[in-house]
Design a protein around this motif. Structure first.
Motif, PDB file in Angstrom:
ATOM      1  N   ARG A   2       2.537   2.370  -2.925  1.00 52.92           N
ATOM      2  CA  ARG A   2       3.408   3.246  -3.701  1.00 52.92           C
ATOM      3  C   ARG A   2       2.613   4.437  -4.246  1.00 52.92           C
ATOM      4  O   ARG A   2       3.124   5.543  -4.326  1.00 52.92           O
ATOM      5  CB  ARG A   2       4.041   2.471  -4.858  1.00 52.92           C
ATOM      6  CG  ARG A   2       5.078   1.502  -4.417  1.00 52.92           C
ATOM      7  CD  ARG A   2       5.726   0.845  -5.591  1.00 52.92           C
ATOM      8  NE  ARG A   2       6.691  -0.148  -5.173  1.00 52.92           N
ATOM      9  CZ  ARG A   2       7.354  -0.904  -5.991  1.00 52.92           C
ATOM     10  NH1 ARG A   2       7.168  -0.810  -7.289  1.00 52.92           N
ATOM     11  NH2 ARG A   2       8.225  -1.767  -5.540  1.00 52.92           N
ATOM     12  N   LEU A   3       1.401   4.175  -4.627  1.00 51.42           N
ATOM     13  CA  LEU A   3       0.561   5.232  -5.168  1.00 51.42           C
ATOM     14  C   LEU A   3       0.291   6.296  -4.106  1.00 51.42           C
ATOM     15  O   LEU A   3       0.319   7.497  -4.385  1.00 51.42           O
ATOM     16  CB  LEU A   3      -0.753   4.639  -5.683  1.00 51.42           C
ATOM     17  CG  LEU A   3      -1.697   5.619  -6.370  1.00 51.42           C
ATOM     18  CD1 LEU A   3      -1.031   6.223  -7.589  1.00 51.42           C
ATOM     19  CD2 LEU A   3      -2.979   4.921  -6.768  1.00 51.42           C
ATOM     20  N   LEU A   7       1.404  10.197  -4.293  1.00 54.66           N
ATOM     21  CA  LEU A   7       0.404  11.247  -4.154  1.00 54.66           C
ATOM     22  C   LEU A   7       0.805  12.258  -3.076  1.00 54.66           C
ATOM     23  O   LEU A   7       0.713  13.474  -3.285  1.00 54.66           O
ATOM     24  CB  LEU A   7      -0.953  10.617  -3.814  1.00 54.66           C
ATOM     25  CG  LEU A   7      -2.141  11.575  -3.696  1.00 54.66           C
ATOM     26  CD1 LEU A   7      -2.409  12.243  -5.028  1.00 54.66           C
ATOM     27  CD2 LEU A   7      -3.366  10.826  -3.223  1.00 54.66           C
TER      28      LEU A   7
END
Length: 189
Positions: A2-3, A7
């Motif tokens: 998810r990060l 990003l």
């Protein structure tokens, strides 16, 4: 994961924002009309537009006070109802072998995709199905004509035999009458 998605989304959305900020800073501050206080020059005067709107027209619009002399009727619903009234929802046709519930049970127990040979007419090969089709068509279109021809021939034969029997009976009658009454034998029609 998810990060990483967050990003990538942040990078992609920040690039157009930075490009817009760079384009606006490169413009000269002297050219902006809001900072100069000067009004932009327009080809039409707003004062003249306001004056023209304030004046009432000398001749009012035609047809505002007239009563309509026509009638609008939407007939699609009537056509649809008439079409529905012609449909007959009767339970006609030949009954399903085993009854409707037996047929439904067969469909549930032996689905067509899983058991193709358990379906009606599955026991026939293509050649046999062709023979069944030809036999059915012959029975439908030719059997009636053949039956009519045979019954017509039998009726004509029976009528001819009945005529011969009546003629023979009449001859016997006239022969008996000639023997019983010799003087009236000449009265034969």
């Amino acid at each position: 994961m998810r990060l990483l998605a967050l990003l990538v989304t942040a990078i992609l959305t920040s690039v157009p924002a930075l490009a817009w900020q760079d384009g606006s800073s490169s413009a000269s501050p002297e050219s902006s009309p809001s900072k100069d206080g000067a009004q932009p020059t327009l080809p039409v005067s707003l004062a003249k537009i306001r004056e023209a709107l304030a004046v009432t027209p000398a001749e009012p619009l035609k047809g505002l006070n007239e009563q309509p002399h026509f009638r609008v009727e939407i007939q699609e619903w009537q056509k649809f109802k008439a079409m529905l009234n012609t449909l007959k929802f009767e339970t006609g046709g030949p009954p399903v072998p085993g009854g409707i519930y037996g047929y439904q049970q067969q469909q549930r127990l032996f689905p067509k995709a899983d058991n193709p040979l358990a379906q009606p007419y599955a026991a026939f090969s293509q050649g046999e199905l062709l023979q069944v089709m030809i036999t059915t068509l012959m029975a439908k279109y030719f059997a009636g004509r053949v039956v009519n021809w045979v019954t017509t021939e039998q009726r004509e034969r029976a009528e001819a035999e009945a005529r011969k029997e009546v003629a023979r009976a009449m001859d016997e009658f006239w022969a008996w009458r000639a023997q019983a009454h010799p003087q009236s034998a000449t009265d034969k029609p």
